[in-house]
Design a protein around this motif. Structure first.
Motif, short mmCIF file in Angstrom:
data_model
loop_
_atom_site.label_atom_id
_atom_site.label_comp_id
_atom_site.label_asym_id
_atom_site.label_seq_id
_atom_site.Cartn_x
_atom_site.Cartn_y
_atom_site.Cartn_z
N ASP A 159 0.84 -1.21 0.00
CA ASP A 159 0.00 0.00 0.00
C ASP A 159 0.88 1.26 0.00
OD1 ASP A 159 -2.52 1.32 0.11
OD2 ASP A 159 -2.18 1.70 2.25
N ALA A 160 2.04 1.19 0.55
CA ALA A 160 2.93 2.36 0.59
C ALA A 160 3.76 2.50 -0.69
CB ALA A 160 3.88 2.23 1.80
N ASP A 161 3.82 1.48 -1.48
CA ASP A 161 4.62 1.51 -2.72
C ASP A 161 3.77 2.11 -3.82
OD1 ASP A 161 6.35 1.13 -4.72
OD2 ASP A 161 6.64 -1.05 -4.44
N ILE A 162 4.26 3.27 -4.44
CA ILE A 162 3.47 3.98 -5.46
C ILE A 162 3.56 3.27 -6.79
CG2 ILE A 162 3.64 6.24 -4.33
CD1 ILE A 162 5.97 6.91 -6.23
N ASN A 163 4.52 2.41 -6.91
CA ASN A 163 4.70 1.71 -8.18
C ASN A 163 3.81 0.49 -8.31
OD1 ASN A 163 6.77 3.48 -9.02
ND2 ASN A 163 8.28 2.33 -7.75
N VAL A 164 3.13 0.08 -7.23
CA VAL A 164 2.29 -1.13 -7.24
C VAL A 164 0.90 -0.73 -7.67
CG1 VAL A 164 1.32 -2.99 -5.87
CG2 VAL A 164 3.61 -2.18 -5.39
N THR A 165 0.32 -1.58 -8.49
CA THR A 165 -1.02 -1.28 -9.00
C THR A 165 -2.03 -1.43 -7.88
OG1 THR A 165 -1.39 -3.59 -9.62
CG2 THR A 165 -0.38 -2.15 -11.29
N LYS A 166 -3.13 -0.85 -8.11
CA LYS A 166 -4.22 -0.86 -7.14
C LYS A 166 -4.74 -2.27 -6.95
CE LYS A 166 -8.57 1.46 -6.06
NZ LYS A 166 -9.55 2.45 -6.54
N ALA A 167 -4.74 -3.05 -8.03
CA ALA A 167 -5.23 -4.44 -7.93
C ALA A 167 -4.34 -5.26 -7.04
CB ALA A 167 -5.30 -5.06 -9.33
N ASP A 168 -3.04 -5.05 -7.12
CA ASP A 168 -2.12 -5.81 -6.27
C ASP A 168 -2.30 -5.44 -4.81
OD1 ASP A 168 -1.09 -7.15 -8.44
OD2 ASP A 168 0.61 -5.77 -8.70
N VAL A 169 -2.56 -4.14 -4.62
CA VAL A 169 -2.76 -3.70 -3.21
C VAL A 169 -4.02 -4.32 -2.64
CG1 VAL A 169 -3.23 -1.69 -1.73
CG2 VAL A 169 -1.51 -1.53 -3.55
N GLU A 170 -5.06 -4.35 -3.47
CA GLU A 170 -6.33 -4.93 -3.00
C GLU A 170 -6.16 -6.43 -2.69
OE1 GLU A 170 -10.19 -5.13 -1.78
OE2 GLU A 170 -8.95 -3.37 -2.19
N LYS A 171 -5.39 -7.04 -3.56
CA LYS A 171 -5.15 -8.47 -3.35
C LYS A 171 -4.38 -8.70 -2.06
CE LYS A 171 -3.13 -12.52 -5.64
NZ LYS A 171 -2.41 -12.99 -6.84
N ALA A 172 -3.44 -7.89 -1.76
CA ALA A 172 -2.66 -8.02 -0.51
C ALA A 172 -3.53 -7.73 0.70
CB ALA A 172 -1.46 -7.07 -0.56
N ARG A 173 -4.42 -6.74 0.54
CA ARG A 173 -5.32 -6.43 1.65
C ARG A 173 -6.24 -7.60 1.96
NH1 ARG A 173 -10.28 -4.77 2.49
NH2 ARG A 173 -10.73 -4.74 0.24
N GLN A 174 -6.81 -8.21 0.92
CA GLN A 174 -7.71 -9.34 1.13
C GLN A 174 -6.96 -10.53 1.78
OE1 GLN A 174 -9.44 -10.21 -2.69
NE2 GLN A 174 -10.78 -8.40 -2.68
N GLN A 175 -5.73 -10.71 1.32
CA GLN A 175 -4.94 -11.81 1.88
C GLN A 175 -4.66 -11.57 3.36
OE1 GLN A 175 -4.24 -14.51 0.10
NE2 GLN A 175 -3.17 -15.56 1.83
N ALA A 176 -4.40 -10.34 3.71
CA ALA A 176 -4.15 -10.00 5.12
C ALA A 176 -5.39 -10.23 5.96
CB ALA A 176 -3.68 -8.55 5.25
N GLN A 177 -6.54 -9.90 5.41
CA GLN A 177 -7.79 -10.12 6.15
C GLN A 177 -8.05 -11.62 6.37
OE1 GLN A 177 -10.77 -8.06 3.81
NE2 GLN A 177 -10.33 -6.05 4.74
N ILE A 178 -7.78 -12.41 5.31
CA ILE A 178 -7.99 -13.88 5.44
C ILE A 178 -7.09 -14.45 6.54
CG2 ILE A 178 -7.67 -16.08 4.26
CD1 ILE A 178 -8.52 -14.65 1.65
N ARG A 179 -5.83 -14.05 6.51
CA ARG A 179 -4.88 -14.56 7.52
C ARG A 179 -5.29 -14.12 8.92
NH1 ARG A 179 -2.15 -18.87 5.81
NH2 ARG A 179 -1.31 -18.52 3.69
N HIS A 180 -5.79 -12.90 9.02
CA HIS A 180 -6.21 -12.39 10.33
C HIS A 180 -7.40 -13.20 10.84
CE1 HIS A 180 -6.77 -9.54 13.56
NE2 HIS A 180 -8.07 -9.42 13.21
#
Length: 551
Positions: A159-180
């Protein structure tokens, strides 16, 4: 004081201890079993010992047990036999009341112990399973928490990396929620399992194990009590036979107190009394006058009639006749004439009593047959009366034979007891064991000798038979080698040998011994080659010498 609370963590040690307790019980059973074997062996040895020293039936040894001391010994042997029986009782009672009972109890104890420790192991396995589940959920919760942290850190980085696409950030967020969410689920599962384990552990250490260990404790205490009771029984079995053993010992004491030495002394007199009288005073012999030894006027040969020199068995003929008579000495005459008067009387009386018993037995049998015959006569269907006639005649014949036999022995008994005419006391004293033959059915030479009670039994017609026999005996033994001397003897008293087979001796005279006393009170001696015969053993002092030479 409870094993469940005090020894909650000593499961293995309790298992070893209870097994040791069973081993101790089995060792005690083995001890009692060996004791029973010892008691049986001891009882058997006592019985064999008692049997070994019992007098044999119908033997001379049995006759010797008429003395009170010997009767007391027999009573002691019988009491020892009963004493042995009590040791057999000890063995039997210990086997039935201790060994069998404890053996059955040990089997039950092993089964109960096995069941209790099976329940304990089952509880252990259950708590171990719960512990494994708790450890597994704990590790899973720990792992899920670490995965959730890593996923959250990756999401924040993306989320802090400006070079990462929004889709990748969303995917990482969802993965973090699943793990939590997975970490939360693991946390809830871990918490639930932990609560369950704590409950199970509490039950295990405060309920299940105390109950199981309490049962094991009660089982062990029952074993201890049972072993103590068995030891009491062990002592009681011994105690129960003490009164009977005491009676056996009292019986031995009573038998010992019944010994009567005076009575035994009287029995010795009755057993060995000969009936002879002691020899009279010895007459003074005047050696200042020429002394010529002659045959006594009242000798047996002269008493049978004057002018019959053929009947004098003196010198060589006399010495030759006696060996023949001695050879037949081993056979007991029917009238017991080989015994001294008193012993002969006892034997004859005993024979008369035996014959009377046999007569009574036969008479009882005759009465029984007669009654049976009467029954058959009244009830022919039960049997033929004529079938008993032969048996009845046979029994009557036996009775008649026994009566004749009894009359014969009663006549001899009357002769011995003096109810019939007898000879002088001097002849009675000098009568001995010469009559070793039966009445006329055997050698008639025995008729010409006096019977042990001193009475004559010869007839006038038998004198010629003696002459013929004497001649035959002389011919038979003329070539016989004389017996070698086995020693010497010194005459203690003067003895006038008036009967055939005897020899006269003078006090102080030394002669050769050619045959020892065989137990009849007579010793065979020799003066020279042609003069030998028998003298009373009590009249001479014998000195045996195996190396002595014949004269």
């Amino acid at each position: 004081m409870s094993w469940g609370t005090e020894l909650w963590d000593q499961f293995d040690n309790l298992e070893k201890h209870t097994q040791w307790g069973i081993d101790i019980l089995e060792k005690y059973i083995k001890f009692v079993k060996e004791r029973t074997e010892i008691e049986l062996s001891y009882a058997k040895q006592l019985r064999n010992l008692s049997k070994k020293y019992q007098p044999k039936k119908n033997s001379k040894e049995e006759e010797e047990y008429k003395y009170t001391s010997c009767k007391a010994f027999i009573s002691t042997l019988n009491e020892m036999n009963d004493y042995a029986g009590q040791h057999e009782v000890i063995s039997e009672n210990m086997a039935s009341q201790i060994i069998v009972d404890l053996a059955r109890y040990v089997q039950e104890l092993k089964q109960e112990r096995k069941s209790n420790f099976h329940d304990g192991r089952k509880a252990q396995q259950h708590i171990e399973t719960c512990w494994k589940q708790l450890e597994s959920s704990k590790r899973r919760f720990e792992r899920d928490c670490k995965e959730a942290d890593r996923a959250q850190q990756y999401f924040e980085k993306m989320d802090a990396d400006i070079n990462v696409t929004k889709a990748d950030v969303e995917k990482a967020r969802q993965q973090a929620q699943i793990r939590h969410q997975m970490a939360e689920d693991s946390k809830a599962d871990y918490s639930s399992i932990l609560q369950k384990f704590n409950h199970e552990q509490h039950d295990y250490y405060h309920t299940h194990i105390p109950n199981i260990f309490q049962k094991i404790q009660e089982m062990e205490e029952r074993r201890i009590v049972r072993m103590g009771e068995s030891m009491k029984t062990y002592a009681e079995v011994d105690r129960q036979v003490i009164p009977i053993i005491g009676k056996c010992l009292d019986g031995i004491v009573k038998a010992a107190e019944s010994i009567d030495q005076k009575n035994d002394s009287q029995l010795v007199i009755e057993a060995y009394k000969s009936g002879f009288e002691p020899p009279g005073d010895i007459e003074f012999e005047d050696y200042t006058q020429p002394m010529k030894r002659t045959v006594s006027d009242n000798s047996l040969s002269n008493s049978r009639g004057e002018g019959k020199p053929d009947l004098k068995f003196g010198g060589k003929s006399k010495g030759k006749l006696w060996p023949f008579i001695k050879k037949n000495k081993g056979a007991t005459p029917e009238d017991f004439s080989n015994l001294p008067p008193e012993q002969r009387r006892k034997k004859l009386q005993q024979k008369v009593d035996e014959l009377n018993k046999e007569i009574q037995k036969e008479m009882d049998q005759r009465d029984a047959i007669t009654k049976m015959k009467d029954v058959y006569l009244k009830n022919p269907q039960m049997g033929d009366p004529a079938s008993l006639d032969h048996k009845l005649a046979e029994v009557s014949q036996n009775i008649e034979k026994l009566r004749l036999e009894t009359q014969k022995f009663e006549a001899w008994l009357a002769e011995v007891e003096g109810r019939l005419p007898a000879r002088s006391e001097q002849a009675r004293r000098q009568s001995g064991l010469y009559d070793s033959q039966n009445p006329p059915t055997v050698n008639n030479c025995a008729q010409d000798r006096e019977s042990p009670d001193g009475s004559y039994t010869e007839e006038q017609t038998q004198e010629s038979e003696v002459k013929v026999l004497a001649t035959d005996f002389d011919d038979e033994f003329d070539d016989e080698e004389p017996l070698p001397a086995i020693g010497t003897c010194k005459a203690l008293y003067t003895f006038e040998g008036q009967n055939e087979g005897t020899i006269s001796v003078v006090e102080g005279e030394t002669l050769y011994v050619i045959e020892e006393d065989k137990g009849d009170g007579w010793t065979r001696i020799r003066r020279n080659e042609d003069e030998e015969g028998y003298v009373p053993t009590s009249y001479v002092e014998v000195c045996l010498d195996k190396n002595a030479k014949d004269s």
